[in-house]
Design a protein around this motif. Structure first.
Motif, PDB file in Angstrom:
ATOM      1  N   PHE A 356       0.822  -1.210   0.000  1.00 33.68           N
ATOM      2  CA  PHE A 356       0.000   0.000   0.000  1.00 33.68           C
ATOM      3  C   PHE A 356       0.858   1.264   0.000  1.00 33.68           C
ATOM      4  O   PHE A 356       0.394   2.338  -0.415  1.00 33.68           O
ATOM      5  N   TYR A 357       2.087   1.166   0.462  1.00 33.37           N
ATOM      6  CA  TYR A 357       2.981   2.337   0.468  1.00 33.37           C
ATOM      7  C   TYR A 357       3.273   2.801  -0.952  1.00 33.37           C
ATOM      8  O   TYR A 357       3.140   3.993  -1.273  1.00 33.37           O
ATOM      9  N   MET A 358       3.637   1.869  -1.824  1.00 33.40           N
ATOM     10  CA  MET A 358       3.893   2.223  -3.213  1.00 33.40           C
ATOM     11  C   MET A 358       2.605   2.648  -3.907  1.00 33.40           C
ATOM     12  O   MET A 358       2.621   3.522  -4.786  1.00 33.40           O
ATOM     13  N   ASP A 359       1.487   2.046  -3.515  1.00 38.38           N
ATOM     14  CA  ASP A 359       0.202   2.467  -4.082  1.00 38.38           C
ATOM     15  C   ASP A 359      -0.072   3.931  -3.768  1.00 38.38           C
ATOM     16  O   ASP A 359      -0.529   4.692  -4.634  1.00 38.38           O
ATOM     17  N   ALA A 360       0.188   4.334  -2.518  1.00 39.29           N
ATOM     18  CA  ALA A 360      -0.064   5.721  -2.118  1.00 39.29           C
ATOM     19  C   ALA A 360       0.796   6.688  -2.921  1.00 39.29           C
ATOM     20  O   ALA A 360       0.315   7.740  -3.369  1.00 39.29           O
ATOM     21  N   LEU A 361       2.071   6.339  -3.117  1.00 40.19           N
ATOM     22  CA  LEU A 361       2.944   7.204  -3.916  1.00 40.19           C
ATOM     23  C   LEU A 361       2.463   7.282  -5.357  1.00 40.19           C
ATOM     24  O   LEU A 361       2.412   8.362  -5.965  1.00 40.19           O
ATOM     25  N   MET A 362       2.097   6.137  -5.923  1.00 41.05           N
ATOM     26  CA  MET A 362       1.668   6.088  -7.321  1.00 41.05           C
ATOM     27  C   MET A 362       0.372   6.872  -7.530  1.00 41.05           C
ATOM     28  O   MET A 362       0.248   7.666  -8.468  1.00 41.05           O
ATOM     29  N   ILE A 363      -0.603   6.679  -6.653  1.00 47.44           N
ATOM     30  CA  ILE A 363      -1.902   7.339  -6.801  1.00 47.44           C
ATOM     31  C   ILE A 363      -1.762   8.845  -6.613  1.00 47.44           C
ATOM     32  O   ILE A 363      -2.356   9.637  -7.359  1.00 47.44           O
ATOM     33  N   SER A 364      -0.975   9.266  -5.636  1.00 48.75           N
ATOM     34  CA  SER A 364      -0.789  10.700  -5.383  1.00 48.75           C
ATOM     35  C   SER A 364      -0.113  11.383  -6.565  1.00 48.75           C
ATOM     36  O   SER A 364      -0.534  12.472  -6.980  1.00 48.75           O
ATOM     37  N   CYS A 365       0.916  10.762  -7.099  1.00 50.96           N
ATOM     38  CA  CYS A 365       1.617  11.350  -8.250  1.00 50.96           C
ATOM     39  C   CYS A 365       0.720  11.377  -9.475  1.00 50.96           C
ATOM     40  O   CYS A 365       0.707  12.360 -10.237  1.00 50.96           O
ATOM     41  N   ALA A 366      -0.044  10.301  -9.708  1.00 55.30           N
ATOM     42  CA  ALA A 366      -0.958  10.260 -10.853  1.00 55.30           C
ATOM     43  C   ALA A 366      -2.011  11.356 -10.734  1.00 55.30           C
ATOM     44  O   ALA A 366      -2.370  12.007 -11.729  1.00 55.30           O
ATOM     45  N   ASN A 367      -2.479  11.588  -9.523  1.00 55.91           N
ATOM     46  CA  ASN A 367      -3.485  12.621  -9.311  1.00 55.91           C
ATOM     47  C   ASN A 367      -2.932  14.005  -9.618  1.00 55.91           C
ATOM     48  O   ASN A 367      -3.578  14.815 -10.298  1.00 55.91           O
ATOM     49  N   SER A 368      -1.740  14.299  -9.122  1.00 56.97           N
ATOM     50  CA  SER A 368      -1.141  15.616  -9.353  1.00 56.97           C
ATOM     51  C   SER A 368      -0.796  15.827 -10.819  1.00 56.97           C
ATOM     52  O   SER A 368      -0.990  16.920 -11.365  1.00 56.97           O
ATOM     53  N   MET A 369      -0.296  14.795 -11.470  1.00 55.46           N
ATOM     54  CA  MET A 369       0.010  14.912 -12.900  1.00 55.46           C
ATOM     55  C   MET A 369      -1.266  15.127 -13.711  1.00 55.46           C
ATOM     56  O   MET A 369      -1.255  15.869 -14.703  1.00 55.46           O
ATOM     57  N   THR A 370      -2.364  14.516 -13.287  1.00 56.37           N
ATOM     58  CA  THR A 370      -3.638  14.732 -13.972  1.00 56.37           C
ATOM     59  C   THR A 370      -4.079  16.184 -13.839  1.00 56.37           C
ATOM     60  O   THR A 370      -4.585  16.783 -14.800  1.00 56.37           O
ATOM     61  N   SER A 371      -3.906  16.764 -12.657  1.00 53.07           N
ATOM     62  CA  SER A 371      -4.272  18.171 -12.453  1.00 53.07           C
ATOM     63  C   SER A 371      -3.477  19.079 -13.385  1.00 53.07           C
ATOM     64  O   SER A 371      -4.032  19.998 -14.002  1.00 53.07           O
ATOM     65  N   MET A 372      -2.175  18.827 -13.499  1.00 54.89           N
ATOM     66  CA  MET A 372      -1.342  19.654 -14.376  1.00 54.89           C
ATOM     67  C   MET A 372      -1.691  19.446 -15.849  1.00 54.89           C
ATOM     68  O   MET A 372      -1.701  20.383 -16.649  1.00 54.89           O
ATOM     69  N   TYR A 373      -1.980  18.206 -16.196  1.00 55.82           N
ATOM     70  CA  TYR A 373      -2.363  17.902 -17.572  1.00 55.82           C
ATOM     71  C   TYR A 373      -3.677  18.601 -17.917  1.00 55.82           C
ATOM     72  O   TYR A 373      -3.830  19.183 -19.006  1.00 55.82           O
ATOM     73  N   ALA A 374      -4.632  18.562 -16.991  1.00 55.10           N
ATOM     74  CA  ALA A 374      -5.913  19.236 -17.211  1.00 55.10           C
ATOM     75  C   ALA A 374      -5.727  20.742 -17.318  1.00 55.10           C
ATOM     76  O   ALA A 374      -6.434  21.410 -18.086  1.00 55.10           O
ATOM     77  N   ALA A 375      -4.770  21.291 -16.561  1.00 53.48           N
ATOM     78  CA  ALA A 375      -4.518  22.736 -16.629  1.00 53.48           C
ATOM     79  C   ALA A 375      -4.037  23.141 -18.015  1.00 53.48           C
ATOM     80  O   ALA A 375      -4.423  24.195 -18.536  1.00 53.48           O
ATOM     81  N   VAL A 376      -3.188  22.313 -18.617  1.00 55.90           N
ATOM     82  CA  VAL A 376      -2.714  22.604 -19.975  1.00 55.90           C
ATOM     83  C   VAL A 376      -3.888  22.619 -20.949  1.00 55.90           C
ATOM     84  O   VAL A 376      -4.017  23.508 -21.803  1.00 55.90           O
TER      85      VAL A 376
END
Length: 718
Positions: A356-376
């Protein structure tokens, strides 16, 4: 005969084993499993039964060494652990399905219509500094806690927190109530998206131009004071009232679309993760496809470069503003869908050895990258809208009689400046009149968020696409529906899992509980179909979700770090994953994350007190939204929403202090924890290795002394 696990204890087996053996004696399927108590809890609680001659004969035929035929490695270990969970708890089909479900839950409408607005408002590219900082100081630490709790206890939020500490069971109640209230109003936003989707199958789009005959028509004149998209949203869709006190009649067209969205959600969640788990393959991936299509289209539009430059040009002076850091912390908190209970519920269906530790890192990064992608994507399209407004502004300038006599290729003189124009036989002198300022930066700075971005800005742009406008409108609102559905699955699961894990509903079919939850939410949500429904939704968003979630999150971190104890949580971490968390996360859980949440919550409360309880009201005369104070009855409702969710945290703790509440006591989900403890070499008690662990890792000296006495270790001295 295939035997997964068996143990012989002086000719005595548990009642559960006898049941399995009678199943074989009655010539049932040859794959029936002989199962023995796997942990001390089962050995002490299951009633032993002495075998008769027939059962003993069957037992003697079993080759105990057949357990060695189990698959080796991680897959075999996970399978063995899953087999020890005989409670019939559902499991995710695979890891990809789980990750898509959690990412779909975390990535929601706020990533598309909230983050781009905050970024351009708070320093553009410089906003990424506080945003990413808060991600590691606040967002990821809390996500690790929630995923770890769910996987370790294997119960819904209510039972999970009751198991951590009976005093903390109120956190679980607050999560369930907050999830249910969030589902009530969040699904109404999806109903608006569905309503616009229905109207997208026509050309021209109904919001492309003002309705009416253009003469003395009041509807047309009202529309002319604003824009066709704003008129379609506020007058035609919402038929909005001037204030929250004027409730008006129910809009049955909105009630029907609201009912449709609840029917869709009910069908998807009626079987739990077995049904919603299939849908997430679409809801979690389709938004990325649509965003990519819009990106390709957006970057080819005139003005896209200006929009992207405005979005990402850093203004580092903003970093020194405390409000920027406050908004970054708030955005990280809500964009990861923390404290709602959905993360705990979904991780409770995982095998105990999942990382679950790696899951938390992966999900958090995917979420933030999605926000930046949506901003573009958003600002490439918003740049196009600003470019259209610039052209309209220039055309309006050149309609002035004096300006028409100037050369259109030259820059206009400033208002009030003396201008001379040479004609054939004379020179005319005149003073430049006032004219509208045309500045693309000012148009880009007017970017809106929330429903304004979705139902006015984007709809206006799609109306400019001509005959292809309906296609872009259809895929855009389908994307919003997909984002909403993905979030709704997690929101509903946060409440539904806790209800199903209650002893009260253990004999009730899941389908009935799911339908009851959805029907009750639908009935309450009809209030959003009133003419004042949009104002009520603002109230729910602010006072039933925002403030309560901050309080719940703060209670979560305090509960794990200071009540349950980081020593125990680190042991659980080690037992499930195979290694302990590093000191960075321990410091975050113990000090940094709680401090940040206290500051954010404090600022929110102070702002609420100083500014008062307000909402954005639509003024048809001014053709814009204005901030209006809530009337007294609405202020009481706001307080009731917040207290109705959060009051359970101190109330349950107080009741537990004076009186026992048996229905809040639950055993964690079954798994072979003893086997995992031995496999990962997790000691019953781990001595502090340095001063940091001695005074930081352990919550207080008394717990350490008690733990020493429990395992009878020598030298139990601090």
């Amino acid at each position: 005969m295939s035997v997964r696990s068996i143990n012989k204890l002086n000719g005595v087996l548990s009642a559960e084993d006898v049941h399995s053996m009678w199943a074989l004696d009655e010539k049932r399927a040859p794959t029936d499993v002989y199962r023995i108590p796997s942990v001390n809890f089962e050995l002490q609680t299951m009633n032993p039964v002495t075998l008769n001659d027939n059962q003993s004969a069957i037992l003697n035929e079993i080759d105990l060494d057949e357990r060695d035929m189990l698959p080796k490695g991680k897959a075999g270990k996970d399978k063995l652990i899953e087999d020890n969970d005989n409670e019939g708890r559902p499991q995710w089909d695979n890891k990809v399905q789980y990750l898509l479900a959690v990412i779909g839950y975390a990535v929601g409408l706020g990533n598309v219509w909230r983050f781009p607005y905050l970024a351009q408002k708070n320093g553009g590219g410089a906003f990424l500094v506080p945003y990413l900082t808060m991600l590691f100081l606040e967002g990821i630490p809390l996500m690790i806690i929630e995923l770890g709790i769910g996987q370790r206890i294997r119960r819904g939020p209510l039972q999970a927190w009751g198991n951590i500490s009976p005093f903390m069971a109120g956190i679980g109640i607050a999560m369930v109530l907050c999830s249910w209230l969030t589902a009530v109003y969040y699904n109404n936003i999806m109903a608006w998206c569905l309503y616009y989707l229905f109207h997208s199958f026509q050309y021209p789009l109904p919001w492309a131009e003002c309705p009416g005959n253009g003469t003395d028509d009041k509807i047309y004149s009202d529309c002319q004071r604003t824009t066709p998209t704003a008129d379609f949203w506020y007058r035609y869709t919402l038929d909005i009232s001037p204030d929250i006190g004027e409730t008006g009649a129910v809009s049955w067209k909105l009630v029907l679309t609201y009912l449709c969205t609840w029917v869709i959600v009910s069908i998807c969640v009626i079987k739990g993760i077995k049904s919603s788990g299939k849908v997430v393959y679409f809801t979690a991936t389709f938004p990325y496809l649509v965003l990519t299509i819009f990106l390709v289209r957006g970057v080819t539009l005139p003005g896209a470069v200006d929009g992207l430059a405005h979005m990402f040009t850093p203004d580092f002076s903003k970093i020194g503003d405390s409000q920027v850091w406050l908004q970054a912390a708030t955005q990280i908190f809500f964009t990861l869908s923390l404290a709602g209970g959905g993360l705990i519920a979904m991780s409770s269906y995982l095998p105990p050895t999942n990382n679950f530790y790696m899951d938390a890192l992966m999900i958090s990064c995917a979420n933030s990258m999605t926000s930046m992608y949506a901003a573009v994507v958003v600002f490439s399209v918003v740049g196009y809208k600003a470019n259209l407004r610039m052209e309209a502004c220039f055309d309006e300038r050149w309609e002035l009689p004096v300006v028409q006599r100037l050369n259109r290729t030259t820059d206009l003189p400033l208002p009030g400046q003396t201008v001379q124009i040479e004609t054939n036989d004379s020179i005319e002198t005149f003073i430049m009149p006032d004219y509208k300022s045309c500045n693309i930066s000012s148009y880009l700075s007017e970017a809106v968020s929330g429903t304004g971005l979705a139902f006015m800005t984007f709809t206006e742009i799609m109306a400019q696409f001509g005959k292809s406008g309906p296609f872009w409108a259809i895929i855009f609102f389908l994307m919003l529906l997909s984002l909403g559905l993905g979030s709704m699955f997690g929101i509903i699961e946060g409440a539904l899992t806790s209800l199903l894990d209650l002893r009260l509903f253990q004999n009730v079919r899941r389908e009935f509980v799911s339908l009851a939850l959805c029907v009750s939410a639908f009935l309450l949500g009809i209030v959003f179909s009133l003419r004042s429904g949009e104002y009520v939704l603002q109230m729910f968003d602010e006072y039933a979700a925002t403030i309560p979630l901050l309080i719940i999150a703060l209670s979560e971190v305090i509960g794990v770090a200071w009540v349950y104890g980081l020593d125990r949580f680190c042991d659980d971490f080690h037992m499930m994953i195979g290694y302990r968390p590093n000191y960075f996360w321990i410091i975050m859980w113990k000090f940094v994350s709680p401090s940040i949440m206290i500051v954010v919550l404090g600022f929110s409360i102070v702002s609420m007190i100083t500014d008062g309880s307000e909402y954005a009201s639509w003024s048809s005369e001014a053709a814009k939204q204005v901030q209006v104070s809530h009337p007294p009855w609405a202020q009481f409702t706001c307080a009731l929403l917040t207290l109705g969710v959060t009051i359970w945290i101190p109330v349950v703790a107080s009741i537990r202090f004076f009186r026992r509440i048996p229905f809040l006591e639950y055993e964690p989900g079954r798994a072979d924890w003893d086997k995992l403890r031995l496999e990962h070499k997790v000691p019953e008690f781990r001595e502090p290795t340095n001063t940091f662990e001695k005074w930081i890792l352990y919550k207080n000296p008394f717990d350490r002394i008690n733990k020493c006495k429990e395992v009878s270790l020598p030298d139990c001295q601090i």
